[in-house]
Design a protein around this motif. Structure first.
Motif, PDB file in Angstrom:
ATOM      1  N   LEU A  59      31.133 -43.291 -94.722  1.00  0.00           N
ATOM      2  CA  LEU A  59      30.766 -43.055 -96.205  1.00  0.00           C
ATOM      3  C   LEU A  59      31.563 -43.940 -96.907  1.00  0.00           C
ATOM      4  N   ALA A  60      32.898 -44.343 -96.340  1.00  0.00           N
ATOM      5  CA  ALA A  60      33.853 -45.217 -97.178  1.00  0.00           C
ATOM      6  C   ALA A  60      33.968 -44.743 -98.618  1.00  0.00           C
ATOM      7  N   TRP A  61      34.136 -43.332 -98.844  1.00  0.00           N
ATOM      8  CA  TRP A  61      34.432 -43.057-100.104  1.00  0.00           C
ATOM      9  C   TRP A  61      35.913 -43.567-100.409  1.00  0.00           C
ATOM     10  N   HIS A  62      35.950 -43.801-101.725  1.00  0.00           N
ATOM     11  CA  HIS A  62      37.333 -44.009-102.315  1.00  0.00           C
ATOM     12  C   HIS A  62      37.704 -43.149-103.556  1.00  0.00           C
ATOM     13  N   GLY A  63      38.834 -42.561-103.683  1.00  0.00           N
ATOM     14  CA  GLY A  63      39.184 -41.720-104.747  1.00  0.00           C
ATOM     15  C   GLY A  63      38.777 -40.456-104.492  1.00  0.00           C
ATOM     16  N   PRO A  64      39.247 -39.534-105.514  1.00  0.00           N
ATOM     17  CA  PRO A  64      38.931 -38.163-105.433  1.00  0.00           C
ATOM     18  C   PRO A  64      37.564 -37.650-105.268  1.00  0.00           C
ATOM     19  N   GLU A  65      37.139 -36.609-104.476  1.00  0.00           N
ATOM     20  CA  GLU A  65      35.870 -36.343-104.591  1.00  0.00           C
ATOM     21  C   GLU A  65      35.492 -35.817-105.887  1.00  0.00           C
ATOM     22  N   ALA A  66      36.229 -35.199-106.754  1.00  0.00           N
ATOM     23  CA  ALA A  66      35.446 -34.992-108.168  1.00  0.00           C
ATOM     24  C   ALA A  66      35.057 -36.098-108.958  1.00  0.00           C
ATOM     25  N   LYS A  67      35.073 -37.108-108.478  1.00  0.00           N
ATOM     26  CA  LYS A  67      34.468 -38.397-109.050  1.00  0.00           C
ATOM     27  C   LYS A  67      33.018 -38.753-108.807  1.00  0.00           C
ATOM     28  N   ALA A  68      32.519 -37.873-107.697  1.00  0.00           N
ATOM     29  CA  ALA A  68      31.309 -37.780-107.278  1.00  0.00           C
ATOM     30  C   ALA A  68      30.304 -37.403-108.293  1.00  0.00           C
ATOM     31  N   ALA A  69      29.036 -38.193-108.257  1.00  0.00           N
ATOM     32  CA  ALA A  69      28.018 -38.021-109.328  1.00  0.00           C
ATOM     33  C   ALA A  69      27.713 -36.501-109.488  1.00  0.00           C
ATOM     34  N   THR A  70      27.643 -35.792-108.500  1.00  0.00           N
ATOM     35  CA  THR A  70      27.108 -34.575-108.501  1.00  0.00           C
ATOM     36  C   THR A  70      28.110 -33.488-107.951  1.00  0.00           C
TER      37      THR A  70
END
Length: 97
Positions: free
Chosen positions: A27-38
């Motif tokens: 997934l290679a997500w960066h940053g806090p999960e709170a920045k997710a689109a939904t």
């Protein structure tokens, strides 16, 4: 990511990346999960990170791959096939739908 995502795509992604650590890497997500689109995408990201932390027995962080690297060397193996456009889209679809 919407709740109406394709269950087959999610199952294929989870099968391909058999451990939470491999899923985090894919997934290679960066940053806090709170920045997710939904809110649903945020919940799913939290679930993957939490599962990885529980499996490893210590906190892990999206921005620190070394924190979950131990899971990449465990009983699961990296996918043996090269990444395909379809495989990448399925993984991204888990976050978009």
């Amino acid at each position: 990511m919407k709740r109406t995502g394709n269950a087959d795509e999610t199952a294929a992604f989870e099968a391909r990346y058999g451990s939470p650590g491999w899923r985090m890497k894919a997934l290679a997500w960066h940053g806090p999960e709170a920045k997710a689109a939904t809110a649903f995408a945020e919940e799913q990201l939290v679930a993957v990170r939490t599962a990885c932390a529980e499996e490893l027995g210590h906190p892990v962080d999206w921005d620190d791959p070394a924190s979950y690297r131990d899971d990449l060397e465990g009983e699961y193996e990296a996918p043996s096939e090269p990444w395909t456009v379809g495989g990448v889209l399925a993984g991204v679809g888990c976050l978009v739908f």
